[in-house]
Design an enzyme around this catalytic site. Structure first.
Site, short mmCIF file in Angstrom:
data_model
loop_
_atom_site.label_atom_id
_atom_site.label_comp_id
_atom_site.label_asym_id
_atom_site.label_seq_id
_atom_site.Cartn_x
_atom_site.Cartn_y
_atom_site.Cartn_z
N GLU A 199 0.86 -1.20 0.00
CA GLU A 199 0.00 0.00 0.00
C GLU A 199 0.90 1.26 0.00
O GLU A 199 2.00 1.24 0.59
CB GLU A 199 -0.83 -0.05 1.29
CG GLU A 199 -1.73 1.13 1.54
CD GLU A 199 -2.42 1.01 2.92
OE1 GLU A 199 -1.99 0.21 3.78
OE2 GLU A 199 -3.42 1.73 3.12
N LYS A 209 -9.42 2.45 -1.87
CA LYS A 209 -9.64 1.74 -0.60
C LYS A 209 -10.97 2.14 0.05
O LYS A 209 -11.24 3.32 0.28
CB LYS A 209 -8.48 2.06 0.33
CG LYS A 209 -8.47 1.31 1.65
CD LYS A 209 -7.19 1.67 2.43
CE LYS A 209 -7.06 0.91 3.72
NZ LYS A 209 -5.83 1.28 4.46
N CYS A 252 -5.10 -3.29 2.60
CA CYS A 252 -4.84 -3.30 4.04
C CYS A 252 -6.09 -3.48 4.91
O CYS A 252 -6.62 -4.56 4.98
CB CYS A 252 -4.03 -2.07 4.43
SG CYS A 252 -3.04 -2.38 5.93
N VAL A 295 0.15 -2.32 10.75
CA VAL A 295 0.86 -1.88 11.96
C VAL A 295 0.40 -2.65 13.20
O VAL A 295 1.09 -2.63 14.22
CB VAL A 295 0.68 -0.35 12.21
CG1 VAL A 295 1.43 0.45 11.16
CG2 VAL A 295 -0.78 0.06 12.26
C1 ACM Z 1 -3.88 0.00 7.16
O1 ACM Z 1 -4.98 -0.06 6.64
N1 ACM Z 1 -2.87 0.62 6.57
C2 ACM Z 1 -3.63 -0.61 8.47
#
Ligand code: ACM
Length: 262
Positions: free
Chosen positions: A38, A108, A141, A168
């Site tokens: 990402e 996203k 992510c 993370v």
């Molecule tokens: C994320 O969506 N970068 C944890």
């Protein structure tokens, strides 16, 4: 089909250097499909929205132009994340690009934490594209925390999920990618970044451990928590079309949507 991930640690605010790393990985991977992290052209931890805006790119733009040139030479397809600018709006996007040029862009849907300050959530749903007759889905992510996202791809026949990430939270994505692969019988290519970024005294550490997962949950390739790695694995996407868990249990047909509150 040869699928791969390119785990690396993008340098914050250095899009030229980062896109050169992506192009080099695409040349080296010899994969049909390479997944990169990402926001891999910009880095992740923006001190403010001005910084996100200054690192955002249009699609097409400088990163897609460079990678298109590479994809034409290698015949490969890449899925990579970048901050996308359209007019005044910024999206946390993943671009799919192959030898024929840009295939599609996914914006996203589920933004994480401070991403919600800088980006607008995607409103076009989850992305599905075809490669060599195989149905491929894209999630970015934090989308992994919503089982509905992966399930909705499975219900549309997706065999391989590409998952560019900057994870993370400890182990979350490594665990869910196995579970989502298993519960939907799909291959899953999680490409996470590693390293640390700081804004003043605040630090974000990214967890690495990218992995390629078989539809039965088995880990086919796995990176360390730190360090660059390209891993390429040969998969048979047909293995993702068999949804019987026992002769009497079909993962999708046994669903009881009348009892699900969506
Ligand atoms: C994320 O969506 N970068 C944890």
């Amino acid at each position: 089909m040869k699928v791969a991930y390119f785990q690396f640690s993008p340098r914050f605010g250095k899009p030229e250097a980062n896109r050169a790393r992506l192009a080099e990985a695409l040349e080296r991977s010899r994969a049909d499909l390479l997944v990169a992290p990402e926001l891999s052209t910009s880095g992740y931890f923006f001190p403010d929205s001005e910084s996100a805006r200054s690192l955002a790119e249009t699609v097409p733009g400088p990163s897609t132009e460079l990678l298109e040139e590479t994809a034409r030479k290698t015949g490969s397809t890449i899925v990579f994340g970048l901050p996308e600018r359209e007019g005044d709006t910024l999206y946390n996007s993943a671009v799919v690009l192959g030898p024929q040029g840009i295939v599609a862009t996914y914006r996203k849907v589920h933004l994480f934490n401070e991403e919600t300050i800088h980006f607008t959530p995607g409103n076009d749903g989850f992305l599905i594209f075809q490669l060599q007759g195989v149905k491929i889905g894209v999630l970015v992510c934090f989308d992994h925390m919503f089982p509905e996202a992966a399930r909705s791809l499975a219900l549309q026949g997706v065999q391989v999920v590409c998952h560019p990430s900057n994870l993370v939270l400890p182990e979350y994505g490594q665990l869910t990618s196995r579970v989502r692969a298993l519960e939907n019988r799909m291959f899953w290519v999680l490409c996470n970044r590693w390293g640390e970024e700081r804004v003043e005294e605040r630090r974000l550490r990214f967890t690495g451990v990218s992995q390629i997962v078989h539809p039965k949950g088995e880990i086919l390739a796995r990176a360390e928590a730190e360090g660059d790695q390209i891993a390429t694995t040969e998969i048979d996407p047909e293995e993702a079309t068999e949804k019987f868990v026992t002769p009497f249990n079909h993962l999708l047909e046994d669903r009881r949507p009348e009892f699900y509150r969506l």
